[in-house]
Design a protein around this motif. Structure first.
Motif, PDB file in Angstrom:
ATOM      1  N   UNK A   1       0.861  -1.176   0.000  1.00 59.58           N
ATOM      2  CA  UNK A   1       0.000   0.000   0.000  1.00 59.58           C
ATOM      3  C   UNK A   1       0.898   1.227   0.000  1.00 59.58           C
ATOM      4  N   UNK A   2       0.521   2.256  -0.760  1.00 60.49           N
ATOM      5  CA  UNK A   2       1.321   3.474  -0.824  1.00 60.49           C
ATOM      6  C   UNK A   2       0.442   4.655  -1.190  1.00 60.49           C
ATOM      7  N   UNK A   3       0.917   5.844  -0.862  1.00 62.64           N
ATOM      8  CA  UNK A   3       0.203   7.063  -1.221  1.00 62.64           C
ATOM      9  C   UNK A   3       0.366   7.354  -2.710  1.00 62.64           C
ATOM     10  N   UNK A   4      -0.713   7.782  -3.355  1.00 62.05           N
ATOM     11  CA  UNK A   4      -0.646   8.205  -4.750  1.00 62.05           C
ATOM     12  C   UNK A   4      -0.426   9.704  -4.873  1.00 62.05           C
ATOM     13  N   UNK A   5      -0.727  10.448  -3.808  1.00 59.28           N
ATOM     14  CA  UNK A   5      -0.566  11.905  -3.773  1.00 59.28           C
ATOM     15  C   UNK A   5       0.011  12.286  -2.414  1.00 59.28           C
ATOM     16  N   UNK A   6       0.766  13.396  -2.329  1.00 58.93           N
ATOM     17  CA  UNK A   6       1.358  13.804  -1.046  1.00 58.93           C
ATOM     18  C   UNK A   6       0.415  14.655  -0.201  1.00 58.93           C
ATOM     19  N   UNK A   7      -0.851  14.270  -0.154  1.00 54.19           N
ATOM     20  CA  UNK A   7      -1.818  15.015   0.643  1.00 54.19           C
ATOM     21  C   UNK A   7      -3.063  14.172   0.902  1.00 54.19           C
ATOM     22  N   UNK A   8      -3.844  14.623   1.871  1.00 55.13           N
ATOM     23  CA  UNK A   8      -5.118  13.982   2.201  1.00 55.13           C
ATOM     24  C   UNK A   8      -6.080  15.069   2.662  1.00 55.13           C
ATOM     25  N   UNK A   9      -7.334  14.680   2.862  1.00 60.73           N
ATOM     26  CA  UNK A   9      -8.334  15.620   3.370  1.00 60.73           C
ATOM     27  C   UNK A   9      -9.140  14.945   4.476  1.00 60.73           C
ATOM     28  N   UNK A  10      -9.652  15.767   5.369  1.00 67.40           N
ATOM     29  CA  UNK A  10     -10.600  15.304   6.384  1.00 67.40           C
ATOM     30  C   UNK A  10     -11.762  16.270   6.386  1.00 67.40           C
TER      31      UNK A  10
ATOM     32  N   UNK B   1       4.674  10.857   7.305  1.00 68.58           N
ATOM     33  CA  UNK B   1       3.882  11.523   8.330  1.00 68.58           C
ATOM     34  C   UNK B   1       2.972  12.557   7.668  1.00 68.58           C
ATOM     35  N   UNK B   2       1.814  12.772   8.278  1.00 68.76           N
ATOM     36  CA  UNK B   2       0.858  13.785   7.849  1.00 68.76           C
ATOM     37  C   UNK B   2       0.852  14.913   8.883  1.00 68.76           C
ATOM     38  N   UNK B   3       0.923  16.152   8.420  1.00 67.35           N
ATOM     39  CA  UNK B   3       0.966  17.299   9.322  1.00 67.35           C
ATOM     40  C   UNK B   3      -0.440  17.854   9.521  1.00 67.35           C
ATOM     41  N   UNK B   4      -0.998  17.641  10.695  1.00 66.48           N
ATOM     42  CA  UNK B   4      -2.337  18.143  11.015  1.00 66.48           C
ATOM     43  C   UNK B   4      -2.296  19.653  11.217  1.00 66.48           C
TER      44      UNK B   4
ATOM     45  N   UNK C   1     -20.178  22.556   8.788  1.00 66.86           N
ATOM     46  CA  UNK C   1     -19.194  21.815   8.010  1.00 66.86           C
ATOM     47  C   UNK C   1     -17.789  22.282   8.349  1.00 66.86           C
ATOM     48  N   UNK C   2     -16.873  21.353   8.442  1.00 66.61           N
ATOM     49  CA  UNK C   2     -15.477  21.685   8.639  1.00 66.61           C
ATOM     50  C   UNK C   2     -14.598  20.684   7.935  1.00 66.61           C
ATOM     51  N   UNK C   3     -13.366  21.036   7.737  1.00 65.92           N
ATOM     52  CA  UNK C   3     -12.461  20.119   7.077  1.00 65.92           C
ATOM     53  C   UNK C   3     -11.070  20.703   6.989  1.00 65.92           C
ATOM     54  N   UNK C   4     -10.144  19.933   6.470  1.00 70.58           N
ATOM     55  CA  UNK C   4      -8.769  20.383   6.398  1.00 70.58           C
ATOM     56  C   UNK C   4      -8.017  19.668   5.294  1.00 70.58           C
ATOM     57  N   UNK C   5      -7.221  20.415   4.589  1.00 71.83           N
ATOM     58  CA  UNK C   5      -6.256  19.877   3.634  1.00 71.83           C
ATOM     59  C   UNK C   5      -5.001  19.533   4.413  1.00 71.83           C
ATOM     60  N   UNK C   6      -4.539  18.284   4.296  1.00 72.55           N
ATOM     61  CA  UNK C   6      -3.446  17.802   5.134  1.00 72.55           C
ATOM     62  C   UNK C   6      -2.263  17.380   4.256  1.00 72.55           C
TER      63      UNK C   6
END
Length: 353
Positions: free
Chosen positions: A132-141, A170-173, A157-162
């Protein structure tokens, strides 16, 4: 050799049980792959469904048992990403095309379905998660009104680009707060019986689906009973990281690449999906009531120990209390989940009956 369990559906909710199949049984699957091929399947308008499992869908790829599929999933379409404030620079043209050409009928973009040649109702797919691996260097919540575990505190509504550091994993919150990246597919399932029609991709069930179980990372194996010809396997809902519970309604949602080797098991007769990790046996209970889900997870573990390890019911119950950890899988999909984890290390070979 361990006895393979036949699960009988209980009322109301599917109970999922994970069992370990010894090397002698795995060998039967390995024999299928002397000339196995590798395939690549990326999310595109012609290779996905959006929000459901359907046993009448035509496959987008047909493989032989033992073949490996390199799957690349997509987090979601461009419209939703823009609503979440995701920078335009990371929105790919393929995400825009997804919105334009695929009808959204639920939450998850699922790559597939994939047909396994020779699979028939009553068979079992053995899905070995090789990588398993990341396809992009980011995620969303994201969280929305009425969702998650604290809707009374977050009626908006709330959310964040991570951003994600792929080298450090590591993901930076936020500044000074990092979460280890441990990617897995939240949603892996097969086509349900045709008479059932389409099933939402949100709740898990006898067809697999939205497990949201963070233990199903690289090195794990999932077993899914086949309900229609070809099996019709679909995967998606990539998670870069998730806490047990998925408490606000989403994980760190991400586009992922996964390597899945898929075997056809005609020697297994299972009613419910099963799985294992390299270190644990896991049973799962699902119910709208979290207490009932916990009871059912423990009940499934007791049944597993009695049926496959030769313990008495009393011994199994004692072992559960001494060594099993109950964890909350997720509490945000209507049907709540508890998974019971038993370390394989408790079984000393000479002591197993």
């Amino acid at each position: 050799m361990n006895k393979i369990l036949r699960r009988t559906p209980s009322r109301g909710v599917a109970l999922l049980a994970a069992v370990f199949f010894p090397t002698a049984v795995f060998a039967k699957a390995a024999d299928q792959a002397p000339t196995a091929r590798e395939h690549t399947l990326k999310a595109s308008p012609s290779t996905v469904v959006w929000g459901y499992f359907d046993g009448s869908k035509s496959p987008v790829l047909t493989i032989e048992p033992g073949d490996t599929v390199n799957v690349e999933t997509m987090v979601t379409g461009a419209r939703i990403l823009r609503l979440l404030g995701v920078p335009e620079r990371v929105i790919r043209p393929s995400m825009i095309e997804m919105d334009e050409k695929v009808k959204q009928e639920g939450s998850h973009i699922l790559v597939g379905p994939i047909a396994i040649r020779g699979a028939e109702p009553g068979d079992v797919l053995e899905i070995r998660i090789r990588d398993m691996a990341m396809a992009e260097p980011w995620a969303v919540n994201v969280f929305t009104p009425g969702g998650g575990t604290l809707p009374h505190l977050f009626p908006y509504q709330g959310g964040k680009f991570v951003p994600i550091d792929l080298k450090r994993k590591v993901a930076t919150i936020t500044s000074g707060v990092e979460v280890p990246v441990r990617p897995f597919f939240g949603n892996i399932g097969v086509g349900p019986p045709v008479l059932v029609g389409r099933l939402s991709s949100r709740p898990p069930g006898y067809h697999g689906g939205n497990f949201d179980n963070k233990e199903l990372v690289a090195g794990s194996t999932l077993y899914l009973p086949v309900h229609v010809k070809g099996g019709l396997l679909s995967v998606g809902d990539g998670h870069a990281a998730q806490g047990d519970g998925e408490v606000n309604g989403s994980a760190l949602e991400a586009s992922l690449r996964g390597k899945l080797q898929i075997f056809l098991r005609k020697d297994l007769k299972l009613r419910w999906p099963q799985a294992e990790t390299p270190t644990h046996y896991i049973t799962m209970g699902l119910d709208p009531d979290l207490d009932e889900a916990a009871k059912r997870a423990v009940e499934e573990m007791v049944e597993y120990l009695v049926s496959t390890k030769g313990l008495s019911r009393e011994e199994a119950y004692i072992l559960c209390s001494a060594a099993v950890d109950l964890r909350v899988t997720q509490v945000v999909d209507g049907t709540k989940g508890i998974h019971a984890m038993l370390p394989k290390s408790v079984f000393v070979k000479s002591a197993v009956r």
